[in-house]
Design a protein around this motif. Sequence first.
Motif, PDB file in Angstrom:
ATOM      1  N   LEU A   5      58.381  22.145  20.489  1.00 51.97           N
ATOM      2  CA  LEU A   5      58.413  23.595  20.294  1.00 51.97           C
ATOM      3  C   LEU A   5      59.104  23.852  18.968  1.00 51.97           C
ATOM      4  O   LEU A   5      60.267  23.490  18.795  1.00 51.97           O
ATOM      5  CB  LEU A   5      59.221  24.285  21.401  1.00 51.97           C
ATOM      6  N   ALA A   6      58.392  24.442  18.019  1.00 51.58           N
ATOM      7  CA  ALA A   6      58.961  24.731  16.707  1.00 51.58           C
ATOM      8  C   ALA A   6      59.039  26.248  16.529  1.00 51.58           C
ATOM      9  O   ALA A   6      58.024  26.938  16.720  1.00 51.58           O
ATOM     10  CB  ALA A   6      58.084  24.129  15.609  1.00 51.58           C
ATOM     11  N   PRO A   7      60.216  26.775  16.182  1.00 53.11           N
ATOM     12  CA  PRO A   7      60.281  28.217  15.941  1.00 53.11           C
ATOM     13  C   PRO A   7      59.231  28.629  14.906  1.00 53.11           C
ATOM     14  O   PRO A   7      59.010  27.915  13.925  1.00 53.11           O
ATOM     15  CB  PRO A   7      61.694  28.427  15.395  1.00 53.11           C
ATOM     16  N   ILE A   8      58.575  29.749  15.152  1.00 52.37           N
ATOM     17  CA  ILE A   8      57.563  30.220  14.202  1.00 52.37           C
ATOM     18  C   ILE A   8      58.275  30.870  13.018  1.00 52.37           C
ATOM     19  O   ILE A   8      59.109  31.753  13.177  1.00 52.37           O
ATOM     20  CB  ILE A   8      56.578  31.184  14.878  1.00 52.37           C
ATOM     21  N   THR A   9      57.939  30.373  11.833  1.00 50.30           N
ATOM     22  CA  THR A   9      58.518  30.839  10.575  1.00 50.30           C
ATOM     23  C   THR A   9      57.374  31.219   9.625  1.00 50.30           C
ATOM     24  O   THR A   9      56.195  31.039   9.951  1.00 50.30           O
ATOM     25  CB  THR A   9      59.362  29.728   9.928  1.00 50.30           C
TER      26      THR A   9
ATOM     27  N   ALA B 265      54.648  21.863  27.785  1.00 54.15           N
ATOM     28  CA  ALA B 265      55.237  23.051  27.146  1.00 54.15           C
ATOM     29  C   ALA B 265      56.203  23.752  28.096  1.00 54.15           C
ATOM     30  O   ALA B 265      57.296  24.155  27.692  1.00 54.15           O
ATOM     31  CB  ALA B 265      54.138  24.005  26.682  1.00 54.15           C
ATOM     32  N   VAL B 266      55.825  23.901  29.365  1.00 58.63           N
ATOM     33  CA  VAL B 266      56.724  24.537  30.331  1.00 58.63           C
ATOM     34  C   VAL B 266      58.003  23.709  30.466  1.00 58.63           C
ATOM     35  O   VAL B 266      59.113  24.258  30.455  1.00 58.63           O
ATOM     36  CB  VAL B 266      56.036  24.741  31.698  1.00 58.63           C
ATOM     37  N   ALA B 267      57.880  22.399  30.558  1.00 59.93           N
ATOM     38  CA  ALA B 267      59.062  21.534  30.652  1.00 59.93           C
ATOM     39  C   ALA B 267      59.938  21.681  29.410  1.00 59.93           C
ATOM     40  O   ALA B 267      61.175  21.765  29.516  1.00 59.93           O
ATOM     41  CB  ALA B 267      58.636  20.079  30.845  1.00 59.93           C
ATOM     42  N   ALA B 268      59.321  21.750  28.229  1.00 53.82           N
ATOM     43  CA  ALA B 268      60.079  21.915  26.984  1.00 53.82           C
ATOM     44  C   ALA B 268      60.791  23.269  26.944  1.00 53.82           C
ATOM     45  O   ALA B 268      61.933  23.362  26.470  1.00 53.82           O
ATOM     46  CB  ALA B 268      59.153  21.757  25.777  1.00 53.82           C
ATOM     47  N   ILE B 269      60.135  24.311  27.428  1.00 56.56           N
ATOM     48  CA  ILE B 269      60.761  25.639  27.469  1.00 56.56           C
ATOM     49  C   ILE B 269      61.981  25.612  28.386  1.00 56.56           C
ATOM     50  O   ILE B 269      63.060  26.116  28.032  1.00 56.56           O
ATOM     51  CB  ILE B 269      59.750  26.696  27.954  1.00 56.56           C
ATOM     52  N   LEU B 270      61.839  25.020  29.562  1.00 56.96           N
ATOM     53  CA  LEU B 270      62.965  24.959  30.499  1.00 56.96           C
ATOM     54  C   LEU B 270      64.108  24.120  29.928  1.00 56.96           C
ATOM     55  O   LEU B 270      65.289  24.479  30.081  1.00 56.96           O
ATOM     56  CB  LEU B 270      62.498  24.436  31.850  1.00 56.96           C
ATOM     57  N   ASP B 271      63.784  23.025  29.231  1.00 52.94           N
ATOM     58  CA  ASP B 271      64.818  22.209  28.577  1.00 52.94           C
ATOM     59  C   ASP B 271      65.518  23.006  27.482  1.00 52.94           C
ATOM     60  O   ASP B 271      66.746  22.949  27.349  1.00 52.94           O
ATOM     61  CB  ASP B 271      64.216  20.932  27.983  1.00 52.94           C
TER      62      ASP B 271
END
Length: 153
Positions: free
Chosen positions: A4-8, A98-104
């Motif tokens: 997951l990379a912040p959108i810039t 993606a869901v696992a990464a969001i929860l992490d």
Amino acid sequence: MLVLAPITRDNLPDALGVRLTPAESHRVAPAALMLAKCHDRPGAQVWHPFLVAERGEPVGIVAVSIDRDDRLGGAQSAWVHNLLIQAEAQGRGLGRAAVAAILDWLSSEHPSVRRVGLNVRAGNDAAFALYSSFGFGDVGRTRDGRTIMLLEV
């Protein structure tokens, strides 16, 4: 590996290029609308838009909003908005990753979050099954008929 990379500004064109097939487009808001919401920051929340990338290639987008007011250290809530995995990348477990990464990310960056919510549009059985498998429970409906799902973390 999924990231997951912040959108810039640098990866904004990649984020705007993430699309569903026309048959799926009614299930999730387009990338531009999600990013506009993040900029507008509706409600008393802080929004975090992310580009979902696999091996450096953009495969999706998602936004997470967090309550601004933690009420003097009390539990906060987070909401997952518009998780979108590109049509050609679907079926490879990237939504699950993606869901696992969001929860992490929430656990490490926002440890006061105790409840995570999201909405699923009617007929999006795959999304409903995915979120249910993480323990999200059906708690009601929005005015427009979407299923509200919550997870206690």
